[in-house]
Design a protein around this motif. Structure first.
Motif, short mmCIF file in Angstrom:
data_model
loop_
_atom_site.label_atom_id
_atom_site.label_comp_id
_atom_site.label_asym_id
_atom_site.label_seq_id
_atom_site.Cartn_x
_atom_site.Cartn_y
_atom_site.Cartn_z
N HIS A 221 0.86 -1.20 0.00
CA HIS A 221 0.00 0.00 0.00
C HIS A 221 0.89 1.24 0.00
O HIS A 221 0.83 2.08 0.91
CB HIS A 221 -0.93 0.00 1.21
CG HIS A 221 -1.82 -1.20 1.30
ND1 HIS A 221 -1.44 -2.35 1.95
CD2 HIS A 221 -3.06 -1.43 0.79
CE1 HIS A 221 -2.41 -3.24 1.86
NE2 HIS A 221 -3.41 -2.71 1.16
N LEU A 222 1.71 1.36 -1.03
CA LEU A 222 2.71 2.43 -1.08
C LEU A 222 2.09 3.82 -1.17
O LEU A 222 2.62 4.77 -0.59
CB LEU A 222 3.64 2.22 -2.28
CG LEU A 222 4.55 0.99 -2.22
CD1 LEU A 222 5.39 0.89 -3.48
CD2 LEU A 222 5.44 1.05 -0.99
N GLU A 223 0.99 3.95 -1.86
CA GLU A 223 0.36 5.27 -1.96
C GLU A 223 -0.17 5.73 -0.61
O GLU A 223 -0.07 6.90 -0.26
CB GLU A 223 -0.76 5.26 -3.00
CG GLU A 223 -1.38 6.63 -3.21
CD GLU A 223 -2.39 6.66 -4.34
OE1 GLU A 223 -3.02 7.72 -4.54
OE2 GLU A 223 -2.57 5.62 -5.02
N LYS A 229 2.88 7.07 -6.18
CA LYS A 229 1.82 6.80 -7.15
C LYS A 229 2.35 6.23 -8.46
O LYS A 229 1.57 5.71 -9.26
CB LYS A 229 1.06 8.10 -7.46
CG LYS A 229 0.39 8.74 -6.24
CD LYS A 229 -0.30 10.03 -6.63
CE LYS A 229 -0.95 10.70 -5.41
NZ LYS A 229 -1.62 11.97 -5.77
N TYR A 231 4.35 3.67 -9.10
CA TYR A 231 4.45 2.22 -9.24
C TYR A 231 3.84 1.53 -8.01
O TYR A 231 3.64 2.15 -6.96
CB TYR A 231 5.91 1.76 -9.42
CG TYR A 231 6.80 2.05 -8.25
CD1 TYR A 231 6.87 1.16 -7.16
CD2 TYR A 231 7.61 3.18 -8.21
CE1 TYR A 231 7.69 1.42 -6.07
CE2 TYR A 231 8.44 3.44 -7.13
CZ TYR A 231 8.47 2.56 -6.06
OH TYR A 231 9.28 2.81 -4.99
N THR A 232 3.52 0.25 -8.17
CA THR A 232 3.06 -0.59 -7.06
C THR A 232 3.93 -1.84 -7.01
O THR A 232 4.67 -2.14 -7.96
CB THR A 232 1.59 -1.00 -7.25
OG1 THR A 232 1.46 -1.71 -8.50
CG2 THR A 232 0.67 0.21 -7.24
#
Length: 320
Positions: A221-223, A229, A231-232
């Protein structure tokens, strides 16, 4: 300002609650926060300070000694009492008061401490007594206390030992103020835990690397946590990062920033090479010891996070 990546703060509810519980009882001991380098001790303290700012009847005196240069006794006085030697006037009878970072004292008091006629610890105790008499709870928080090593009062008394004696008197004996001190594991064990006197008047509070669950919560849940935003990460990629650096927040944040321009597998390959080099340079592992460590990993006798913590601790001890 908008940034592609922000520092993350992941699930420290247990630690924050522990700190809150500590200051909710009458002062009776020093709290030593320790843990491996880059485990998030300072970040935790800043979040705790935010919580304290929302409470009334609390006076928090916080020093992050990593941010300042202290090379002598005058620097110490300037830091704790806000004395500016370049601008101080010569009239010792001046009654104007300074708004200082830690304690508010008159100019003549500052000059008295500088000349050695007044004891700064006596002054600090009186200021703490004033706060308590007003119904205010004093809390002293010092990060990276080891910055005060090798500094002496009037060329004789070792400053850091005198500070420890003062903190013991303010907590265990007088119950005037809460004292929280943060340091890395190397300094904590070498200076604090091995001191039997401090051990009997202190409480130890470890801040370790993130758990497997918290690390995955972050990486998937990087964002949400890092405001990333562009990359995931997949579960497989998150597992690769965990296998390389465990829950070490600084290493993870560094990897995340490099992922903007470098593929993950290439990045982790380079990182593993750097880690092996760190082991060779700082620890001096023989081939036998390297084989033993590899065997421990394969047999799951040590987790990746535990191994990384041991490497950092050994490197830090070697530096000392």
């Amino acid at each position: 300002m908008e940034y592609k990546q922000e520092p993350a703060f992941i699930n420290r509810e247990k630690e924050l609650q522990g700190l809150s519980d500590f200051i909710d009882k009458r002062p009776s001991e020093i709290l030593f926060i320790h843990g491996p380098k880059s485990s998030g001790k300072t970040t935790l303290l800043y979040h705790f300070l935010n919580l304290l700012s929302e409470k009334s009847k609390i006076d928090t005196k916080f020093l992050n000694l990593r941010k300042v240069l202290i090379v002598n006794y005058k620097n110490f006085l300037k830091l704790f009492f806000g004395l500016d030697y370049n601008q101080a006037k010569g009239d010792v009878k001046e009654i104007r008061e300074y708004d200082v970072k830690i304690f508010k004292v008159r100019v003549e008091t500052l000059k008295g401490m500088e000349s050695g006629q007044l004891d700064p610890f006596v002054i600090m105790e009186k200021e703490l007594q004033k706060l308590v008499q007003k119904g205010i709870k004093p809390i002293i928080i010092i990060d990276e206390l080891q910055a005060l090593e090798n500094i002496y009062l009037n060329g004789q008394r070792e400053l850091i030992k005198e500070l420890f004696n003062f903190f013991v008197a303010m907590t265990k004996e007088s119950h005037l103020a809460h004292v929280i001190i943060a340091s890395s594991d190397g300094y904590f064990i070498d200076t604090t835990y091995n001191d039997s006197r401090l051990k009997k008047c202190s409480k130890f509070f470890e801040v370790n690397y993130l758990s497997y669950e918290d690390t995955f919560e972050w990486l998937l849940h990087l964002e949400k946590y890092s405001k990333i935003k562009e990359y995931t990460l997949s579960k497989e990629q998150a597992q690769k990062i965990w296998n390389t650096v465990g829950g070490s927040m600084w290493e993870i944040q560094s990897i995340l920033s490099d992922l903007f321009h470098t593929p993950l597998d290439e990045l982790l390959k380079d990182y593993k090479m750097k880690m092996r080099g760190m082991i060779d340079d700082y620890i001096g592992f023989s081939s036998v010891k390297k084989e033993l460590l590899s065997l421990l990993v394969k047999r799951s006798l040590l987790s990746r996070a535990e191994i990384i913590k041991e490497i950092h601790f050994a490197a830090e001890t070697a530096e000392k």
